[in-house]
Design a protein around this motif. Structure first.
Motif, PDB file in Angstrom:
ATOM      1  N   THR A 169     -13.618  -5.091  48.172  1.00 31.11           N
ATOM      2  CA  THR A 169     -13.243  -4.396  49.406  1.00 31.11           C
ATOM      3  C   THR A 169     -11.729  -4.313  49.553  1.00 31.11           C
ATOM      4  O   THR A 169     -11.020  -5.302  49.346  1.00 31.11           O
ATOM      5  CB  THR A 169     -13.835  -5.122  50.625  1.00 31.11           C
ATOM      6  N   THR A 170     -11.246  -3.128  49.900  1.00 30.83           N
ATOM      7  CA  THR A 170      -9.836  -2.937  50.258  1.00 30.83           C
ATOM      8  C   THR A 170      -9.786  -2.509  51.718  1.00 30.83           C
ATOM      9  O   THR A 170     -10.472  -1.568  52.115  1.00 30.83           O
ATOM     10  CB  THR A 170      -9.180  -1.864  49.380  1.00 30.83           C
ATOM     11  N   VAL A 171      -8.981  -3.218  52.503  1.00 30.67           N
ATOM     12  CA  VAL A 171      -8.935  -2.950  53.940  1.00 30.67           C
ATOM     13  C   VAL A 171      -7.586  -2.348  54.312  1.00 30.67           C
ATOM     14  O   VAL A 171      -6.535  -2.936  54.036  1.00 30.67           O
ATOM     15  CB  VAL A 171      -9.173  -4.236  54.753  1.00 30.67           C
ATOM     16  N   GLN A 172      -7.630  -1.174  54.921  1.00 29.55           N
ATOM     17  CA  GLN A 172      -6.434  -0.546  55.476  1.00 29.55           C
ATOM     18  C   GLN A 172      -6.521  -0.674  57.002  1.00 29.55           C
ATOM     19  O   GLN A 172      -7.233   0.083  57.652  1.00 29.55           O
ATOM     20  CB  GLN A 172      -6.355   0.923  55.057  1.00 29.55           C
ATOM     21  N   TYR A 173      -5.821  -1.659  57.547  1.00 27.57           N
ATOM     22  CA  TYR A 173      -5.985  -1.966  58.966  1.00 27.57           C
ATOM     23  C   TYR A 173      -5.473  -0.867  59.888  1.00 27.57           C
ATOM     24  O   TYR A 173      -5.870  -0.805  61.047  1.00 27.57           O
ATOM     25  CB  TYR A 173      -5.321  -3.306  59.295  1.00 27.57           C
ATOM     26  N   ASP A 174      -4.605  -0.005  59.362  1.00 31.29           N
ATOM     27  CA  ASP A 174      -4.092   1.098  60.194  1.00 31.29           C
ATOM     28  C   ASP A 174      -4.932   2.370  60.026  1.00 31.29           C
ATOM     29  O   ASP A 174      -4.610   3.419  60.579  1.00 31.29           O
ATOM     30  CB  ASP A 174      -2.635   1.384  59.863  1.00 31.29           C
ATOM     31  N   SER A 175      -6.027   2.262  59.281  1.00 32.99           N
ATOM     32  CA  SER A 175      -6.896   3.421  59.069  1.00 32.99           C
ATOM     33  C   SER A 175      -7.784   3.660  60.285  1.00 32.99           C
ATOM     34  O   SER A 175      -8.167   2.731  61.002  1.00 32.99           O
ATOM     35  CB  SER A 175      -7.764   3.201  57.821  1.00 32.99           C
ATOM     36  N   ASP A 176      -8.140   4.927  60.502  1.00 34.10           N
ATOM     37  CA  ASP A 176      -9.050   5.269  61.593  1.00 34.10           C
ATOM     38  C   ASP A 176     -10.452   4.717  61.341  1.00 34.10           C
ATOM     39  O   ASP A 176     -11.255   4.609  62.278  1.00 34.10           O
ATOM     40  CB  ASP A 176      -9.124   6.797  61.756  1.00 34.10           C
ATOM     41  N   LEU A 177     -10.741   4.377  60.094  1.00 32.34           N
ATOM     42  CA  LEU A 177     -12.065   3.865  59.753  1.00 32.34           C
ATOM     43  C   LEU A 177     -12.208   2.370  60.043  1.00 32.34           C
ATOM     44  O   LEU A 177     -13.312   1.824  59.986  1.00 32.34           O
ATOM     45  CB  LEU A 177     -12.352   4.121  58.269  1.00 32.34           C
ATOM     46  N   VAL A 178     -11.084   1.706  60.305  1.00 30.26           N
ATOM     47  CA  VAL A 178     -11.094   0.265  60.580  1.00 30.26           C
ATOM     48  C   VAL A 178     -10.626   0.055  62.013  1.00 30.26           C
ATOM     49  O   VAL A 178      -9.528   0.469  62.380  1.00 30.26           O
ATOM     50  CB  VAL A 178     -10.172  -0.494  59.602  1.00 30.26           C
ATOM     51  N   ARG A 179     -11.462  -0.573  62.819  1.00 33.05           N
ATOM     52  CA  ARG A 179     -11.080  -0.744  64.214  1.00 33.05           C
ATOM     53  C   ARG A 179     -11.340  -2.179  64.680  1.00 33.05           C
ATOM     54  O   ARG A 179     -12.290  -2.834  64.228  1.00 33.05           O
ATOM     55  CB  ARG A 179     -11.842   0.226  65.103  1.00 33.05           C
ATOM     56  N   PRO A 180     -10.482  -2.698  65.580  1.00 37.32           N
ATOM     57  CA  PRO A 180     -10.686  -4.052  66.097  1.00 37.32           C
ATOM     58  C   PRO A 180     -11.899  -4.116  67.026  1.00 37.32           C
ATOM     59  O   PRO A 180     -12.119  -3.212  67.837  1.00 37.32           O
ATOM     60  CB  PRO A 180      -9.387  -4.336  66.861  1.00 37.32           C
ATOM     61  N   VAL A 181     -12.679  -5.186  66.893  1.00 39.73           N
ATOM     62  CA  VAL A 181     -13.872  -5.343  67.732  1.00 39.73           C
ATOM     63  C   VAL A 181     -13.876  -6.676  68.485  1.00 39.73           C
ATOM     64  O   VAL A 181     -14.686  -6.873  69.381  1.00 39.73           O
ATOM     65  CB  VAL A 181     -15.159  -5.212  66.889  1.00 39.73           C
ATOM     66  N   ALA A 182     -12.994  -7.580  68.142  1.00 41.05           N
ATOM     67  CA  ALA A 182     -12.895  -8.875  68.832  1.00 41.05           C
ATOM     68  C   ALA A 182     -11.576  -9.527  68.432  1.00 41.05           C
ATOM     69  O   ALA A 182     -10.944  -9.127  67.441  1.00 41.05           O
ATOM     70  CB  ALA A 182     -14.063  -9.790  68.478  1.00 41.05           C
TER      71      ALA A 182
END
Length: 514
Positions: free
Chosen positions: A311-324
């Motif tokens: 897994t590669t995570v792009q935290y500023d991507s629209d596909l990744v969002r904070p939930v808690a």
């Protein structure tokens, strides 16, 4: 009270305690003693205390300064290097308050990398570690999974009842080296040598409870949190008769989460011990997954360390969002726990946080978020305190390593710097982080009763085998603030004998009519 005697001085330590409590005081209405008279009294008290037979071969370093005038009242081997033990925490916490500020907080965030459809998160749940040592930690030990349950509530508020993917831990904020430089392999089973990392839960330990049964039978063993299967406990304990001596023995096999318990315990008697785990990141997400399941959120995937996945995570991507998320208490409260309880893991996490938040300029090839880089940040604060950093050696943030070397004079200069720190919040937080004699933390059972330094001295202890230290602040009889550092290395005396001698010196300072 100790009663060992010195053949040369023929004065028992019990008499030394009385001697320190009866230092001559100026009569009411008279001017206070001069600093030179105080220095003479201190010299006599200190030599009578330290030059005794139990400390033969021991190496003492003492440095005492009047914070009001800057005068050195006493100095012995103060420019020699000593193993400081947990007095290193003074350096770590001072640097953190100096550079991060007393209001700094850790923020741990949870992200989803997929859409939510019909109650299902079609993707992974990712915890991005901040290095926060407090999740499930000291102030949450009565309910270590509270934060995880709050996260479960946040997910359910978003309509999530099922996660199709994995529960992933991202610990990349910090270096992956799990232990401090020079730590002893024989310490790794116990909480004071817990592993370091970007994600921390329950101080990276499980809390074992060993309850005696019928004589001859194995004890009943349970552990928190909720007998998690992250560890494998091998029960080799035994319940023994009351007339025989009990014994606690625990060992976590190096590189595994298999814990052998060989404790001998009396019937219906419970022994408790916090034992370390290995791979804190996997432990964090493993228990988080267990909590989610208990809270009614099913999980299709497994717990995983981000580094071990594709897994590669792009935290500023629209596909990744904070939930808690979770925000820690301010640093002033964290360092209070750190110094009151002499919490090694907290110190190591803060050292690496310095490396992340205020990385120093260096030409050395040091890993980002590493202890070595954090030490560079500590040296920056020491330099501001006029400490000759070329004459000290630091390798960790807690003092568990014997490769740390510090001078008593350097400790006192740091104490002076924090006493008059340009940020009052940093100064007060540093002072308040030190336990009060006879009342709190590691000094709760010292300076008790009518001791002159009772509820007066604020100091940090330090203990390793053959090593003891005590450094901090005390106010003299007439209100003059003093800073002191007392080191003892290479002693063969009992630990309480060394601590008693240190207490004599500090009580003498509290009685000085300055």
């Amino acid at each position: 009270m100790l009663t060992f005697c010195c053949p040369s001085l023929r004065r028992p330590v019990a008499a030394l305690v009385f001697f320190a409590a009866c230092l001559p005081l100026s009569a009411a209405g008279q001017a206070p003693y001069s600093e030179s008279a105080a220095a003479e009294e201190l010299t006599e008290t200190i030599s009578q205390t330290l030059d005794t037979e139990p400390f033969e071969g021991a190496y003492w370093g003492v440095h005492i300064v009047n914070l009001r005038s800057g005068t050195v009242l006493y100095s012995k081997n103060a420019q020699s290097n000593f193993v400081p033990a947990s007095n290193v925490k003074l350096l770590t916490t001072a640097a953190a308050l100096d550079q991060l500020t007393a209001d700094y907080r850790f923020r741990t965030r949870v992200y989803a990398d997929g859409p939510i459809e019909d109650g299902t998160l079609k993707g992974n749940l990712i915890v991005r570690g901040s290095g926060d040592p407090t999740i499930g930690g000291y102030e949450q030990r009565d309910d270590p999974t509270r934060v995880f349950r709050q996260w479960a509530d946040s997910l359910k508020a978003l309509g999530i009842t099922h996660i199709s993917g994995n529960i992933i831990g991202d610990d990349n904020r910090m270096d992956d080296t799990p232990l401090g430089h020079g730590w002893s392999w024989s310490d790794i089973s116990y909480a004071y040598a817990a592993e370091i990392g970007g994600l921390v839960f329950n101080e990276n330990t499980v809390d074992l409870h060993v309850l005696g049964q019928e004589v001859g039978q194995p004890a009943k063993i349970t552990w928190e949190p909720f007998d998690t299967d992250y560890v494998n406990v091998v029960n080799r304990s035994r319940t023994i008769p009351w007339r025989t001596e009990d014994d606690e023995k625990y060992q976590r096999i190096m590189g595994t989460n298999t814990i052998h318990v060989r404790t001998k315990v009396h019937p219906n008697r419970e022994e408790t011990e916090s034992i370390t785990i290995t791979n804190p990141t996997l432990y964090f997400v493993h228990v988080l997954r267990e909590v989610l399941l208990r809270e009614g959120i099913s999980v299709g995937g497994t717990p995983a360390d981000l580094d071990e996945t594709a897994t590669t995570v792009q935290y500023d991507s629209d596909l990744v969002r904070p939930v808690a998320s979770y925000t820690s208490k301010p640093l002033r409260q964290i360092v209070r726990t750190l110094n009151h309880e002499s919490q090694n893991l907290y110190a190591e996490q803060i050292l690496r946080t310095l490396a992340v938040e205020v990385p120093p300029q260096t030409t050395e090839d040091l890993k980002p978020g590493s202890s070595a880089l954090g030490v560079k940040s500590v040296r920056k604060t020491l330099a501001a305190a006029r400490v000759d950093t070329s004459r000290i050696q630091l390798v960790d943030g807690s003092g568990l390593s014997r490769q740390n070397l510090v001078r008593p004079q350097s400790i006192v200069r740091l104490l002076q710097y924090m006493w008059t720190h340009p940020a009052p919040a940093a100064s007060s937080a540093f002072y308040d982080s030190l336990p009060k004699g006879g009342q709190e933390g590691t000094l709760e059972y010292r300076f008790q009763g009518n001791a002159p330094a009772h509820a007066n001295v604020r100091a940090k202890t330090g203990t390793l085998s053959n090593t003891s230290s005590l450094s901090g602040y005390v106010t003299s009889e007439r209100g003059t603030p003093l800073a002191f550092s007392i080191f003892c290395n290479h002693h063969l005396a009992e630990g309480n004998q060394v601590r008693s001698a240190q207490d004599v010196l500090v009580n003498a300072l509290a009685r000085l009519p300055l």
